[in-house]
Write an enzyme that holds these catalytic residues in place. Structure first.
Site, PDB file in Angstrom:
ATOM      1  N   ARG A 229       0.733  -1.393  -0.026  1.00 11.56           N
ATOM      2  CA  ARG A 229       0.003  -0.039   0.161  1.00 11.56           C
ATOM      3  C   ARG A 229       0.855   1.164  -0.012  1.00 11.56           C
ATOM      4  NH1 ARG A 229      -3.851  -2.484  -1.667  1.00 11.56           N
ATOM      5  NH2 ARG A 229      -5.765  -2.773  -0.788  1.00 11.56           N
TER       6      ARG A 229
ATOM      7  N   GLU B 187      -4.121   7.690  -5.463  1.00 12.99           N
ATOM      8  CA  GLU B 187      -4.100   6.814  -6.578  1.00 12.99           C
ATOM      9  C   GLU B 187      -5.624   7.301  -7.429  1.00 12.99           C
ATOM     10  OE1 GLU B 187      -3.899   2.476  -6.109  1.00 12.99           O
ATOM     11  OE2 GLU B 187      -1.865   2.839  -4.893  1.00 12.99           O
TER      12      GLU B 187
ATOM     13  N   HIS C   4      -1.221   0.042  -9.937  1.00  8.16           N
ATOM     14  CA  HIS C   4      -1.816  -0.904  -9.052  1.00  8.16           C
ATOM     15  C   HIS C   4      -2.477  -1.985  -9.553  1.00  8.16           C
ATOM     16  CE1 HIS C   4      -4.039  -0.930  -4.625  1.00  8.16           C
ATOM     17  NE2 HIS C   4      -3.905  -2.212  -5.218  1.00  8.16           N
TER      18      HIS C   4
HETATM   19  C1  GLV Z   1      -5.433  -5.005  -3.922  1.00  5.56           C
HETATM   20  O1  GLV Z   1      -4.748  -3.885  -3.616  1.00  5.56           O
HETATM   21  C2  GLV Z   1      -5.931  -5.533  -2.926  1.00  5.56           C
HETATM   22  O2  GLV Z   1      -5.685  -5.451  -1.758  1.00  5.56           O
HETATM   23  O3  GLV Z   1      -6.352  -6.734  -3.241  1.00  5.56           O
END
Ligand code: GLV
Length: 308
Positions: A223, A252, A271
């Site tokens: 993250r 994001e 991401h």
């Molecule tokens: C994506 O970022 C997730 O947490 O699955």
């Protein structure tokens, strides 16, 4: 029983869940407007990216299966009497492949070779091997453990950092979050696979970055909260770490004006290190629904205190 699937693409979920619960009413929604008529009667919600405020409008809700690994967006908003589960295991393979795709490409000079090809330049690019380098994996859940396993397969020495000592069997050396500085200073590649919690907020700051090794690579697939981005921008300009691969960010989509876009030693992905195998998430979700229906313990129950 009524089930609601809230995601970008719902059809494969609805089909997989319907097989496990043939008598349930299962609805798919990609927007709040589509979800609206089903909120009142839904008992089980499978969701990714649902606005958390809708939970308060679901009086019959008993269980939320988050269709991702990190529950930071929803954990604080889910009432205590509702079970919250997250996906565990389904992302390990693709995310660790993403990490090693970049580690190999960066070490072996693949991006440079591609550039030379564009310029019609015949020049040998010779980069170091991963073997013998030291890999640091921060976050030793299902994804971090797989990164560590692959690191060993490539002949790397593996250090791990986590809040509980799971290091023994998967790492050569284990560190606690309070030891982030020494941990980061000792590795050639630092891979972050941490959940977003108050404890991981800004865990990689100017001080940690300044201590990183010459030539080191920083990868973040966890993250964006873990890295103080302002500090990273300054650190990359100074060349410590030498390179960064970032899949997640403080904000994001990464804002157009972020200097990260133009730093030559910063490699950005949007991401997307995880969800390229939605089939695996469907299988996970369907198995958890089977467990729910049969009263068996579900997988991935979120500990509200820990935040993951
Ligand atoms: C994506 O970022 C997730 O947490 O699955």
């Amino acid at each position: 029983m009524q089930i609601l699937v809230y995601a970008q693409e719902t059809q494969s979920y609805v089909e997989a869940l319907q097989e496990v619960a043939p008598h349930a009413k299962i609805f798919g929604a990609a927007t709040l407007t589509e979800a609206e008529p089903h909120l009142e009667d839904t008992e089980v919600l499978f969701a990714w990216g649902v606005p958390p405020a809708v939970l308060a409008r679901m009086p019959r809700l008993r269980w939320v299966q988050w269709l991702g690994a990190g529950v930071d967006l929803i954990v604080g908003q889910t009432p205590d009497d509702i079970t919250l589960t997250r996906v565990v295991g389904a992302f390990s393979t693709v995310m660790s492949e993403h990490v090693f795709a970049y580690l190999l490409a960066l070490r072996r000079g693949i991006f440079e070779m591609r550039q030379l090809q564009r310029e019609h330049v015949w020049r040998r690019v010779i980069g170091p091997s991963l073997r013998g380098q030291r890999l640091g994996v921060a976050g030793l859940g299902s994804i971090g453990s797989e990164v560590a396993r692959l690191g060993r397969a490539f002949g790397m020495e593996v250090w791990g950092l986590s809040r509980t000592d799971r290091g023994g069997e998967i790492c050569d050396r284990h560190f606690l979050p309070t030891e982030m500085r020494d941990f980061a200073a000792g590795v050639d590649a630092l891979v972050l696979v941490l959940p977003a919690t108050p404890e991981t907020d800004g865990i990689v700051d100017a001080e940690v970055l300044a201590g990183m090794r010459e030539g080191s690579i920083l990868v973040n697939v966890g993250r964006g909260n873990a890295i103080v981005e302002r500090d990273l921008i300054a650190a990359l300009r100074r060349g410590r770490p030498a390179m960064a691969q970032l899949d997640v960010f403080e904000r994001e989509p990464l804002p157009e004006e972020s200097p990260l876009w133009d730093l030559p030693n910063c490699y950005i992905s949007a991401h997307c290190s995880g969800p390229s195998e939605p089939r695996l998430v469907c299988t996970f979700a369907a198995e958890n629904l089977r467990r729910y229906l049969q009263g068996e313990p579900m997988v991935g129950i979120v500990d509200r205190e820990r935040g993951y």
